[in-house]
Design an enzyme around this catalytic site. Structure first.
Site, PDB file in Angstrom:
ATOM      1  N   ASP A  18       6.438 -34.661 117.523  1.00  0.00           N
ATOM      2  CA  ASP A  18       7.760 -35.206 117.238  1.00  0.00           C
ATOM      3  C   ASP A  18       7.784 -36.719 117.237  1.00  0.00           C
ATOM      4  O   ASP A  18       7.162 -37.376 118.063  1.00  0.00           O
ATOM      5  CB  ASP A  18       8.776 -34.671 118.258  1.00  0.00           C
ATOM      6  CG  ASP A  18       9.130 -33.220 117.972  1.00  0.00           C
ATOM      7  OD1 ASP A  18       9.536 -32.944 116.830  1.00  0.00           O
ATOM      8  OD2 ASP A  18       8.969 -32.370 118.864  1.00  0.00           O
ATOM      9  N   GLU A  34      17.140 -23.447 113.708  1.00  0.00           N
ATOM     10  CA  GLU A  34      15.997 -23.551 114.617  1.00  0.00           C
ATOM     11  C   GLU A  34      16.516 -24.137 115.912  1.00  0.00           C
ATOM     12  O   GLU A  34      16.961 -25.283 115.931  1.00  0.00           O
ATOM     13  CB  GLU A  34      14.980 -24.548 114.069  1.00  0.00           C
ATOM     14  CG  GLU A  34      13.952 -24.005 113.145  1.00  0.00           C
ATOM     15  CD  GLU A  34      13.002 -25.127 112.710  1.00  0.00           C
ATOM     16  OE1 GLU A  34      12.731 -26.065 113.485  1.00  0.00           O
ATOM     17  OE2 GLU A  34      12.554 -25.072 111.568  1.00  0.00           O
TER      18      GLU A  34
END
Lengths: 403, 266
Positions: B60, B49
């Protein structure tokens, strides 16, 4: 205009708004939307909110004509809608009481909030204390420094204040951190969002909780002789502005002017004028105007006013700007501070620096329209929290007191 | 079928789970991030990824936030992601981009899709874009046969699981817990249940991310998922070591540990 603009429903306002969020938050936003739709149609909810507005906030807020200040506005008549006199010192209380009541209805026990200047954080901490909810407020570290007094106020009210040290350490990063908290603790926690931005249902719901400003103001103006020629309000995320604009949206003859923070000037790049200086994009869950670079990275905003220091704006404002129903003017730091000084000296009213941007807009518009014009300015908050910033700006502190 | 789904199906044929490794392009520099991705592939990551750094990464945790912030400070641009995609594809691993929506939107969704195809990418993971908000992206991705990878969460309703599965190609990304990316002492207990529910909703492939950082955790997740997604633990290898050789050694060791995990060898 054939269709009413007042009270427009989300999730989309023209091409703006929507819900661009992680899947993990969708269930909570759906729950909130559903609870709000039910509450809206429940007379008991409306009655409780009205009671709190009357007995706790101190509504209706008064209307004050300010002739000595108006002398600096081309001699136009100028009226101030006094949201600064609300409990906790700004319009933010209107929204948090609604959202805190909603939190109780959906059975959650903890609330989180973001804050820039601290006004929304203080209001959220206040509502949480009143309704026995645990409260955590996220605030950019830079803002905790320039608004230290409000940090203490929130803590006195029993809230936990978390200084956010990532990114630009201002409101935008506080919102990011609040989202991260929400995604982690959504089962027990409701996010009391402070402005008419963010994902659906926030823009519509916050607007609805702030509509009381315009509803009262319109009635008060009619009783004073008629509709104003223009309504002015400052715009960061835009909750006080949409709150006062809403009742006038269908009055075609009333100009609506949103005053964005232009910081050092839009051309310098150091500003927070999202509509004037930004482009459409997605930030914090909605499509709207955003200060961003060519890659879609959010650009840091700049304003002397922590409450307007945000690189986005509510989607309904983006929509009103695009259709031309409302105008959005950039107001620089010096222009706002001059209006701050003038209102304080001429009328004995210390405005929040946020609200001073709207006053500066009135000075400009009044000079343009002349003495026959009537202007309504939403004085969204009081300036007590800004005394240190203003005193530093105007160099009013004795050397000894600065040590 | 894409290079991604071919590889995932082949790995399933081996009777194991795939190891999917995330690194953001541009941290600590574009060149070094590309070398790190190539190193991961050589050390046993099956699928890469490529993260596109974004200024407001609400999904995040601190590790990836810091890496993304430094990548942006270093002048990383969207086009750099395609450079990384090309390099990883050349190294022989299927590769997807992970990006928040606004950079894709500003780049132009059609252009983004074209460049992703040209670089040899299989598709994109969109953490802040759900299928019901993704009409424009789906219109750009579908005709180009790009995989549109959406997330499901423990909070997803049955109705949303079905809707998400129906619009997802490649694999469904199951968030193991309610929260943001980051290393955790244990993987959410609800992960296995979510994977089962996602399969019941019709998903052909379900990979699990959020919170996996050790070989043991990878082995645990590999029991029930088609792929194990690791991000922060790999990014940490680059954060902890200023020196590139030391960083790549750490990355190699961590990748090998996780690769043993997905083979049930830890």
């Amino acid at each position: 205009m054939t269709q009413s603009l007042s009270g427009a429903a989300g999730p989309f306002f023209g091409a703006f708004g929507g819900r661009f969020v992680p899947e993990a938050l969708v269930a909570a936003l759906d729950e909130l939307t559903d609870a709000y739709d039910k509450a809206k149609h429940d007379p008991a909810f409306g009655e409780e909110l009205d009671r709190l507005a009357r007995e706790y906030t101190g509504r209706p807020s008064i209307m004050t004509e300010v002739p000595r200040f108006a002398a600096h506005c081309g001699g136009a008549r100028v009226f101030l809608k006094r949201e600064d006199l609300n409990h906790t010192g700004s319009h933010k209380i209107n929204n948090v009481l609604g959202q805190a009541l909603l939190t109780k209805r959906i059975g959650k026990t903890r609330v989180i909030a973001e804050t820039g200047a601290g006004q929304h954080g203080v209001a959220a901490a206040t509502a949480a204390a009143l309704m026995d909810l645990e409260c955590t407020v996220y605030m950019g570290e830079e803002d905790t420094e320039r608004q230290a007094l409000n940090v203490a106020r929130m803590r006195l009210l029993g809230a936990t204040v978390v200084p956010v040290t990532t990114g630009s350490r201002t409101l935008r990063d506080a919102i990011n951190e609040a989202y991260r908290d929400w995604v982690t603790n959504v089962e027990t926690t409701n996010y009391i969002f402070g402005t008419a931005a963010g994902p659906h249902p926030f823009p519509e719901m916050v607007r609805d909780f702030q509509r009381v400003i315009g509803r009262e103001a319109r009635e008060q103006m009619m009783a004073l002789g008629g509709l104003p020629d223009a309504v002015l309000a400052c715009v960061g995320g835009g909750s006080n502005a949409i709150g006062v604009f809403d009742a006038f949206l269908d009055d075609d003859g009333v100009r609506l002017v949103g005053c964005e923070a232009a910081g050092d000037g839009v051309q310098t790049g150091k500003h927070a004028s999202s509509i004037t200086g930004g482009r459409p994009g997605v930030l914090h869950g909605a499509m709207s105007y955003v200060l961003q670079d060519g890659d879609g990275q959010t650009q840091p905003s700049h304003s002397i006013s922590a409450g307007l220091d945000y690189p986005g704006v509510g989607p309904q404002h983006a929509w009103l700007a695009d259709m031309g129903r409302a105008e959005y003017w950039p107001v620089t730091d010096p222009e706002a501070m001059e209006a701050f000084r003038l209102l304080s000296r001429t009328e004995g009213i210390l405005p929040a620096i946020e609200s001073a941007h709207a006053l500066a807009g009135a000075m400009k518009l009044g000079r343009e329209l002349g003495p026959d014009a009537t202007l309504l300015v939403n004085l969204s908050g009081r300036g007590d929290k800004d005394v240190e910033t203003a005193a530093t700006y105007f160099n009013l502190l004795d050397e000894e007191s600065q040590q | 079928m894409s290079a991604l789904t071919d590889r995932l199906d082949a790995i399933r044929g081996e009777g194991r789970s795939a190891l999917i490794g995330y690194l953001p392009v541009g941290f600590p520099s574009v060149e070094r991030s590309v070398r790190a991705m190539e190193t991961m592939v050589a050390a046993g990551v099956d699928v890469v990824e490529v993260g596109l750094p974004y200024s407001d990464p609400v999904m995040d945790g601190p590790t990836i936030q810091v890496a993304a912030e430094r990548a942006l400070q270093g002048g990383t641009h969207i086009a750099d992601a395609f450079t990384a995609v090309r390099a990883v594809a050349d190294a022989g691993a299927p590769v997807v981009v992970m990006s928040y929506y606004n950079p894709m939107l500003q780049y132009g969704l059609e252009r983004f899709a074209d460049d992703l195809v040209a670089a040899g990418g299989s598709g994109a993971i969109t953490p802040d874009l759900t299928p019901d908000a993704a009409g424009l992206w789906l219109s750009a991705a579908r005709p180009r046969h790009l995989d549109t990878i959406f997330l499901v969460a423990p909070s997803s309703t049955q109705e949303r699981l079905h809707m998400t599965v129906a619009e997802t190609t490649g694999f469904v990304y199951a968030a193991s817990l309610m929260g943001v990316t980051g290393e955790r002492a244990s993987v959410g207990a609800g992960a296995e249940q979510l994977v089962a529910a996602t399969r019941a909703a019709g998903a052909a492939r379900v990979c699990v991310g959020l919170g996996v950082s050790t070989g043991a955790q990878a082995a645990d997740v590999a029991r029930f998922a088609d792929g194990v997604i690791v991000g922060s633990a790999l990014v940490r290898c680059l954060l902890d070591h200023e020196d590139e050789d030391a960083a790549l050694d750490a990355l190699r060791a961590k990748t090998a540990e996780l690769a043993r995990g997905v083979r049930g060898e830890s």
